[in-house]
Design a protein around this motif. Structure first.
Motif, PDB file in Angstrom:
ATOM      1  N   UNK A  83       0.258  -1.173  -0.425  1.00 12.36           N
ATOM      2  CA  UNK A  83      -0.048  -0.197  -0.291  1.00 12.36           C
ATOM      3  C   UNK A  83       0.905   1.279   0.579  1.00 12.36           C
ATOM      4  N   UNK A  84       0.606   2.494  -0.544  1.00  5.85           N
ATOM      5  CA  UNK A  84       1.448   3.849  -0.893  1.00  5.85           C
ATOM      6  C   UNK A  84       0.546   4.741   0.059  1.00  5.85           C
ATOM      7  N   UNK A  85       1.232   4.689   0.963  1.00  2.46           N
ATOM      8  CA  UNK A  85       0.300   5.342   1.969  1.00  2.46           C
ATOM      9  C   UNK A  85       1.074   6.462   1.994  1.00  2.46           C
ATOM     10  N   UNK A  86       0.045   8.070   2.090  1.00  3.79           N
ATOM     11  CA  UNK A  86      -0.064   9.044   1.236  1.00  3.79           C
ATOM     12  C   UNK A  86      -1.046  10.000   1.319  1.00  3.79           C
ATOM     13  N   UNK A  87      -0.443  11.284   2.371  1.00  8.07           N
ATOM     14  CA  UNK A  87      -1.885  11.597   3.347  1.00  8.07           C
ATOM     15  C   UNK A  87      -2.283  12.913   2.278  1.00  8.07           C
ATOM     16  N   UNK A 109      -2.988  17.019  11.844  1.00  9.41           N
ATOM     17  CA  UNK A 109      -4.488  17.687  12.467  1.00  9.41           C
ATOM     18  C   UNK A 109      -5.747  18.633  11.836  1.00  9.41           C
ATOM     19  N   UNK A 110      -4.383  19.480  11.189  1.00 10.23           N
ATOM     20  CA  UNK A 110      -5.350  21.141  10.642  1.00 10.23           C
ATOM     21  C   UNK A 110      -6.392  20.411   9.257  1.00 10.23           C
ATOM     22  N   UNK A 111      -5.773  19.183   8.599  1.00  8.00           N
ATOM     23  CA  UNK A 111      -6.154  18.520   7.921  1.00  8.00           C
ATOM     24  C   UNK A 111      -6.451  19.558   6.404  1.00  8.00           C
ATOM     25  N   UNK A 112      -5.225  20.244   6.503  1.00  4.27           N
ATOM     26  CA  UNK A 112      -4.409  21.176   5.724  1.00  4.27           C
ATOM     27  C   UNK A 112      -4.215  20.231   4.357  1.00  4.27           C
ATOM     28  N   UNK A 113      -4.410  21.019   2.870  1.00  4.73           N
ATOM     29  CA  UNK A 113      -4.339  19.608   2.096  1.00  4.73           C
ATOM     30  C   UNK A 113      -3.029  18.961   2.347  1.00  4.73           C
ATOM     31  N   UNK A 114      -2.318  18.525   1.530  1.00  5.69           N
ATOM     32  CA  UNK A 114      -0.550  18.079   1.764  1.00  5.69           C
ATOM     33  C   UNK A 114       0.208  18.983   0.800  1.00  5.69           C
ATOM     34  N   UNK A 115       1.180  19.578   0.515  1.00  2.00           N
ATOM     35  CA  UNK A 115       1.704  20.348  -0.385  1.00  2.00           C
ATOM     36  C   UNK A 115       2.582  19.792  -1.063  1.00  2.00           C
ATOM     37  N   UNK A 116       3.185  18.583  -0.722  1.00  2.00           N
ATOM     38  CA  UNK A 116       4.342  18.101  -1.191  1.00  2.00           C
ATOM     39  C   UNK A 116       3.540  16.832  -1.259  1.00  2.00           C
ATOM     40  N   UNK A 117       2.186  15.916  -1.577  1.00  2.00           N
ATOM     41  CA  UNK A 117       1.721  15.177  -2.677  1.00  2.00           C
ATOM     42  C   UNK A 117       1.855  14.730  -3.520  1.00  2.00           C
ATOM     43  N   UNK A 118       1.865  15.457  -4.533  1.00  2.00           N
ATOM     44  CA  UNK A 118       2.693  15.123  -5.800  1.00  2.00           C
ATOM     45  C   UNK A 118       3.804  14.587  -5.849  1.00  2.00           C
ATOM     46  N   UNK A 134     -10.771  13.941  -4.510  1.00  2.00           N
ATOM     47  CA  UNK A 134      -9.998  15.361  -4.615  1.00  2.00           C
ATOM     48  C   UNK A 134      -7.725  15.026  -5.494  1.00  2.00           C
ATOM     49  N   UNK A 135      -7.178  14.075  -4.399  1.00  2.00           N
ATOM     50  CA  UNK A 135      -6.243  13.249  -4.650  1.00  2.00           C
ATOM     51  C   UNK A 135      -6.160  13.089  -6.414  1.00  2.00           C
ATOM     52  N   UNK A 136      -7.041  11.924  -6.303  1.00  2.00           N
ATOM     53  CA  UNK A 136      -6.546  11.747  -8.178  1.00  2.00           C
ATOM     54  C   UNK A 136      -7.149  12.426  -8.947  1.00  2.00           C
ATOM     55  N   UNK A 137      -7.527  13.422  -8.752  1.00  2.00           N
ATOM     56  CA  UNK A 137      -7.522  15.099 -10.106  1.00  2.00           C
ATOM     57  C   UNK A 137      -6.329  15.678 -10.185  1.00  2.00           C
ATOM     58  N   UNK A 138      -6.073  15.518  -8.692  1.00  2.00           N
ATOM     59  CA  UNK A 138      -4.796  16.365  -8.091  1.00  2.00           C
ATOM     60  C   UNK A 138      -3.307  15.157  -9.121  1.00  2.00           C
ATOM     61  N   UNK A 139      -3.316  14.144  -8.827  1.00  2.00           N
ATOM     62  CA  UNK A 139      -2.664  13.538  -9.773  1.00  2.00           C
ATOM     63  C   UNK A 139      -2.726  13.267 -11.352  1.00  2.00           C
ATOM     64  N   UNK A 140      -4.033  13.440 -11.548  1.00  2.00           N
ATOM     65  CA  UNK A 140      -4.229  13.719 -13.239  1.00  2.00           C
ATOM     66  C   UNK A 140      -4.012  14.645 -13.464  1.00  2.00           C
ATOM     67  N   UNK A 141      -3.952  15.681 -12.861  1.00  2.00           N
ATOM     68  CA  UNK A 141      -3.659  17.348 -13.259  1.00  2.00           C
ATOM     69  C   UNK A 141      -1.778  17.271 -12.775  1.00  2.00           C
TER      70      UNK A 141
END
Length: 138
Positions: free
Chosen positions: A48-52, A57-66, A92-99
Protein backbone atom coordinates in the motif's frame (compact mmCIF):
# COMPACT_ATOMS: atom_id res chain seq x y z
CA UNK A 1 -20.99 11.25 -12.65
CA UNK A 2 -17.39 12.08 -11.83
CA UNK A 3 -14.65 12.98 -14.28
CA UNK A 4 -12.52 10.31 -12.51
CA UNK A 5 -13.65 6.71 -13.00
CA UNK A 6 -15.07 5.11 -9.86
CA UNK A 7 -14.34 1.46 -9.22
CA UNK A 8 -15.58 -0.90 -6.56
CA UNK A 9 -13.26 -2.27 -3.91
CA UNK A 10 -13.69 -5.74 -5.45
CA UNK A 11 -12.68 -4.48 -8.91
CA UNK A 12 -9.70 -2.72 -7.34
CA UNK A 13 -8.64 -5.96 -5.64
CA UNK A 14 -8.88 -7.78 -8.96
CA UNK A 15 -6.78 -5.11 -10.72
CA UNK A 16 -4.15 -5.22 -7.97
CA UNK A 17 -3.89 -8.98 -8.40
CA UNK A 18 -3.89 -9.06 -12.21
CA UNK A 19 -2.32 -5.82 -13.45
CA UNK A 20 1.36 -5.28 -12.62
CA UNK A 21 0.88 -1.54 -13.20
CA UNK A 22 -1.96 -1.21 -10.63
CA UNK A 23 -1.04 0.42 -7.31
CA UNK A 24 -3.16 1.39 -4.31
CA UNK A 25 -2.59 4.84 -2.84
CA UNK A 26 -4.16 5.26 0.63
CA UNK A 27 -4.67 9.01 1.08
CA UNK A 28 -6.06 8.95 4.61
CA UNK A 29 -4.15 10.47 7.53
CA UNK A 30 -1.49 8.81 9.62
CA UNK A 31 -3.97 8.74 12.51
CA UNK A 32 -6.42 6.75 10.37
CA UNK A 33 -3.73 4.31 9.23
CA UNK A 34 -2.71 3.75 12.85
CA UNK A 35 -6.08 3.62 14.60
CA UNK A 36 -8.52 2.43 11.91
CA UNK A 37 -6.33 0.06 9.87
CA UNK A 38 -5.11 -0.37 6.33
CA UNK A 39 -5.75 -2.65 3.37
CA UNK A 40 -3.55 -5.73 3.51
CA UNK A 41 -2.08 -6.29 0.05
CA UNK A 42 0.39 -8.99 1.07
CA UNK A 43 -1.39 -11.54 -1.15
CA UNK A 44 -0.77 -9.30 -4.18
CA UNK A 45 2.94 -8.87 -3.49
CA UNK A 46 2.45 -5.10 -3.62
CA UNK A 47 2.68 -2.48 -0.92
CA UNK A 48 0.00 0.00 0.00
CA UNK A 49 1.39 3.44 -0.81
CA UNK A 50 0.37 5.66 2.13
CA UNK A 51 0.43 9.34 1.18
CA UNK A 52 -1.90 11.62 3.14
CA UNK A 53 -3.95 14.02 1.04
CA UNK A 54 -4.63 16.13 4.13
CA UNK A 55 -2.30 16.53 7.09
CA UNK A 56 -3.56 15.66 10.56
CA UNK A 57 -4.56 17.47 12.75
CA UNK A 58 -4.98 20.66 10.69
CA UNK A 59 -6.46 18.77 7.72
CA UNK A 60 -4.74 21.20 5.35
CA UNK A 61 -4.07 19.76 1.91
CA UNK A 62 -0.62 18.17 1.78
CA UNK A 63 1.51 20.51 -0.38
CA UNK A 64 3.97 17.69 -1.09
CA UNK A 65 1.37 15.17 -2.26
CA UNK A 66 2.37 14.99 -5.93
CA UNK A 67 6.07 14.97 -5.08
CA UNK A 68 5.41 12.07 -2.69
CA UNK A 69 3.76 10.09 -5.50
CA UNK A 70 6.90 10.48 -7.59
CA UNK A 71 9.18 9.76 -4.62
CA UNK A 72 7.28 6.47 -4.13
CA UNK A 73 8.41 5.46 -7.63
CA UNK A 74 5.04 5.97 -9.28
CA UNK A 75 5.05 7.00 -12.93
CA UNK A 76 2.45 7.92 -15.55
CA UNK A 77 2.58 4.27 -16.68
CA UNK A 78 1.05 3.11 -13.39
CA UNK A 79 -2.68 2.71 -12.87
CA UNK A 80 -3.34 4.49 -9.57
CA UNK A 81 -6.25 3.47 -7.35
CA UNK A 82 -6.95 6.07 -4.65
CA UNK A 83 -8.54 5.15 -1.30
CA UNK A 84 -9.77 7.24 1.63
CA UNK A 85 -12.41 6.65 4.32
CA UNK A 86 -15.48 7.16 2.15
CA UNK A 87 -14.43 8.36 -1.32
CA UNK A 88 -14.20 12.18 -1.16
CA UNK A 89 -10.51 12.77 -0.40
CA UNK A 90 -9.55 10.01 -2.80
CA UNK A 91 -11.45 11.76 -5.59
CA UNK A 92 -9.69 15.07 -4.88
CA UNK A 93 -6.29 13.36 -4.76
CA UNK A 94 -6.95 11.44 -7.99
CA UNK A 95 -7.82 14.71 -9.71
CA UNK A 96 -4.60 16.29 -8.44
CA UNK A 97 -2.56 13.32 -9.62
CA UNK A 98 -4.15 13.44 -13.06
CA UNK A 99 -3.48 17.19 -13.31
CA UNK A 100 0.17 16.48 -12.44
CA UNK A 101 0.60 14.02 -15.31
CA UNK A 102 -0.70 10.69 -14.01
CA UNK A 103 -3.40 9.90 -16.59
CA UNK A 104 -4.62 6.53 -15.26
CA UNK A 105 -6.35 7.35 -11.97
CA UNK A 106 -9.32 5.70 -10.28
CA UNK A 107 -11.40 6.53 -7.22
CA UNK A 108 -12.30 3.55 -5.03
CA UNK A 109 -16.04 3.83 -4.43
CA UNK A 110 -17.05 4.17 -0.77
CA UNK A 111 -13.44 4.01 0.43
CA UNK A 112 -12.08 1.93 3.28
CA UNK A 113 -14.96 2.23 5.75
CA UNK A 114 -17.89 3.28 3.55
CA UNK A 115 -20.89 5.42 4.49
CA UNK A 116 -22.68 5.30 7.81
CA UNK A 117 -25.58 2.89 8.31
CA UNK A 118 -28.86 3.57 10.11
CA UNK A 119 -27.08 3.39 13.47
CA UNK A 120 -24.34 5.83 12.36
CA UNK A 121 -21.77 3.03 12.16
CA UNK A 122 -19.31 2.59 9.32
CA UNK A 123 -17.90 -0.68 7.91
CA UNK A 124 -21.32 -2.31 7.49
CA UNK A 125 -22.79 -0.92 4.25
CA UNK A 126 -20.07 -0.83 1.62
CA UNK A 127 -16.40 -0.05 1.14
CA UNK A 128 -13.19 -2.09 1.43
CA UNK A 129 -13.92 -3.64 4.84
CA UNK A 130 -17.62 -4.37 4.19
CA UNK A 131 -16.62 -6.04 0.91
CA UNK A 132 -14.65 -8.62 2.91
CA UNK A 133 -11.27 -7.61 1.47
CA UNK A 134 -8.10 -8.13 3.49
CA UNK A 135 -7.10 -5.45 5.98
CA UNK A 136 -5.07 -5.17 9.14
CA UNK A 137 -4.47 -2.99 12.15
CA UNK A 138 -1.16 -1.24 11.85
Amino acid sequence: MSDVPEVSPADTWQALNEDPRAMLIDVRTDAEWTYVGMPDLSATGKPVVPIAWQLFPSMAVNPGFVEALRAAGLTPDHRLYFLCRSGARSLASARAARAAGFPQVFNIRDGFEGPVDGLSHRRTVSGWIASGLPWRQR
